[in-house]
Scaffold this active site. Sequence first.
Site, mmCIF file in Angstrom:
data_model
loop_
_atom_site.group_PDB
_atom_site.id
_atom_site.type_symbol
_atom_site.label_atom_id
_atom_site.label_comp_id
_atom_site.label_asym_id
_atom_site.label_seq_id
_atom_site.Cartn_x
_atom_site.Cartn_y
_atom_site.Cartn_z
ATOM 1 N N ASP A 20 0.868 -1.179 0.000
ATOM 2 C CA ASP A 20 0.000 0.000 0.000
ATOM 3 C C ASP A 20 0.908 1.235 0.000
ATOM 4 O O ASP A 20 1.502 1.570 1.026
ATOM 5 C CB ASP A 20 -0.904 -0.003 1.245
ATOM 6 N N HIS A 135 -5.150 11.557 14.048
ATOM 7 C CA HIS A 135 -6.159 11.443 12.984
ATOM 8 C C HIS A 135 -7.333 10.548 13.368
ATOM 9 O O HIS A 135 -8.372 10.560 12.706
ATOM 10 C CB HIS A 135 -5.546 10.884 11.698
ATOM 11 N N HIS A 174 0.323 17.385 9.403
ATOM 12 C CA HIS A 174 -1.059 17.076 9.009
ATOM 13 C C HIS A 174 -2.055 17.671 10.014
ATOM 14 O O HIS A 174 -1.716 17.858 11.182
ATOM 15 C CB HIS A 174 -1.287 15.566 8.952
ATOM 16 N N TYR A 305 8.605 10.959 9.014
ATOM 17 C CA TYR A 305 8.863 9.790 8.165
ATOM 18 C C TYR A 305 10.220 9.793 7.502
ATOM 19 O O TYR A 305 10.560 8.839 6.799
ATOM 20 C CB TYR A 305 7.729 9.661 7.131
#
Length: 664
Positions: A20, A135, A174, A305
């Site tokens: 993914d 999130h 984010h 990341y």
Amino acid sequence: MGTALIYDEEMTKYKLLWVDPACKIEVPERLTVSYEALKNSGLADRCVSVPVREATDEDILLVHSEEYLEAVKKTPYMTLEDLKEFTLQYGDVYFHPNIYHCAKLAAGASLQLVDSVMTGKVRNGMALVRPPGHHSMRSAASGFCVFNNVAIAAQYAKLKHGVKRVLIVDWDVHHGQGVQYSFEDDPGVLYFSWHRYEHQKFWPQLRESDYDNVGKEKGEGFNINVPWNKVGMKNSDYLSVFCHMLLPVAYEFNPDLVLVCAGFDSAIGDPEGEMCASPDIFAHLTHLLMNLAGGKVCAVLEGGYNLTSLPQSVCQTVHTLLGDPAPRPANLDGPCESALESLHCSRSAHRKYWSCLKHAAEHPSSDVSTKRLKLAEEEEKVENGEEKEKAEEEVWPEPPKRVTAPVRTALVLPDGVSCPDRCKLFSSSKDPVIVNKLRENFPRDAADSDALTTLSSLVALVEKMEKNEICNGLALVQDVSMAMTCVVQHAAIALSNRVLVVCVGDVLVPAHYKEDGTILLVHFSNKEEEQKSKYHIPVCLKKGCSDVSGFMQAVLGLLLPLGYEYDPSLVLLARTPDSGLCDGAWQQLTGLLQGLAQGHTLVLLQEGERAYVGPTASSLLGEAAPSVGKIKAPLLEDVESMEGLRTRLQVDWKLLQTTAPETG
Ligand code: Q9C
Ligand code: ZN
């Protein structure tokens, strides 16, 4: 009082089991490289290691629904095919047989951190966790997140520790929509988030991530979004939003606890964020929060990341939590136009809720049609845009080692004044070279042998600060103005460096002082004074510094941005007995200024002000300043004069800008 570090290797024991592309960046190494970096730099050993625990059902239900919890509980027993299918109902997240266990530990780690800080076991701390949390929503996983660690921690702090006001600072790149949804109508939780937005084209592409989402019902005004509409945001953009939006509102909110959604995908090199802020900016973001809530700051890892930039940013954060002075921030060349536009919109949207923003300029073009236009413009650019290089391939210098001075705080005191704990009494044997120079420059005062001793000690102290043998200092002197002149002359001329001079109260500004940029003087008083140059800035407050709200507004919105842009190698802070400034605000000032000049601050107090030695020393030692309490609206006159000053100065000092050029 120490810094907690919470980590457990168990949280590295889940990973993506299928292909993914959206999820491949969320890897176990994120945690291992971060923890290794903390160990290798010796930071982990300096922290109080606190064990994780599993969050209980009761904890998780503070934020999530029973149905969702029950559904997640089944995932450890699912086959690969079942897990894939279960995953499909959510966006950009994956499940693994061990992720439920890890998610309980991640939430539990956040609660252990809150417990450690609230019970006074430690002052502050950081939890290194996977999966991240911000999130995830009441009944949904999202964006690598399963349970909303920080939202659960905030509710828990209110319930179990009776905390009234929680500030959540989400510096992840984010939007933590899960946190926003959890507290939208709650005035007890102020949620601040900046995030890559690109006019709603960036994930999670929500209309409600924009600046005009300010919270609802009783929680109106307690949700702050600063959307980034361009990538490549830099240190200046981040500091600008802290100085002109987050900090003024945070001080007005007066939290009892600060939680940080500490995502480091907002740093340079991150493939998701594509921003350009250097890892050491997190030292400053952390420092700037550490005088809120009496220093009760809990940072919980979210994103990040790039496996080079992530550990660097984590180390910068922990270093600062431990009280080490922050490195001098590099390349502060002022915010970009797009950042100013975002800042302007957010400030304007919050004008009616916060008295510190009452004077903020209205944003004229924030209606829907303009936004549509902008959206179209952007689209065009993307279509014509040539292939840009990958963010991961970006290179940047490793943050320099943060070397701690052997002496943190040195004091020059007259006989009979006792030296506070953990400080070092400083007395120099009179250096004949210094003494001669002083005799030349101050023939009148040099006749007084005591004064000469003190002055030569000050000069020697500044020299030791330059060599980083001493971090900061405090002196009780007979004549603040004289001592100031003496140190300024020595530091700026002899060592040819930049000195930020901050005066509180009626200090005589040295007449012969050069306007060549070697000194930046910011003077707080209640006297109208002419602004002679961009390096001589009088801040006049009607009631002087006794008006805490006006004073704090000037410190956050004028002094800090000026100081950051000027980037001094020494801060000289002087205060006279008539200043009227209360203890709390003085300690805030002293604490905040230590973000500059690698913490090299020399404080000068008039001899009569002995009572201030203790509180000042405590701030210089890096202890959190007490909260200044609920601050009321500053005087309208002061607000107007400060705004006038800011507008005049913003041509020369880019970090003072609060609006984009064409709209401001
Ligand atoms: N280009 C956190 O940082 N979108 N979550 C991935 C791949 C999801 C980020 C798209 C990003 C989720 C905690
Ligand atoms: Zn993120």
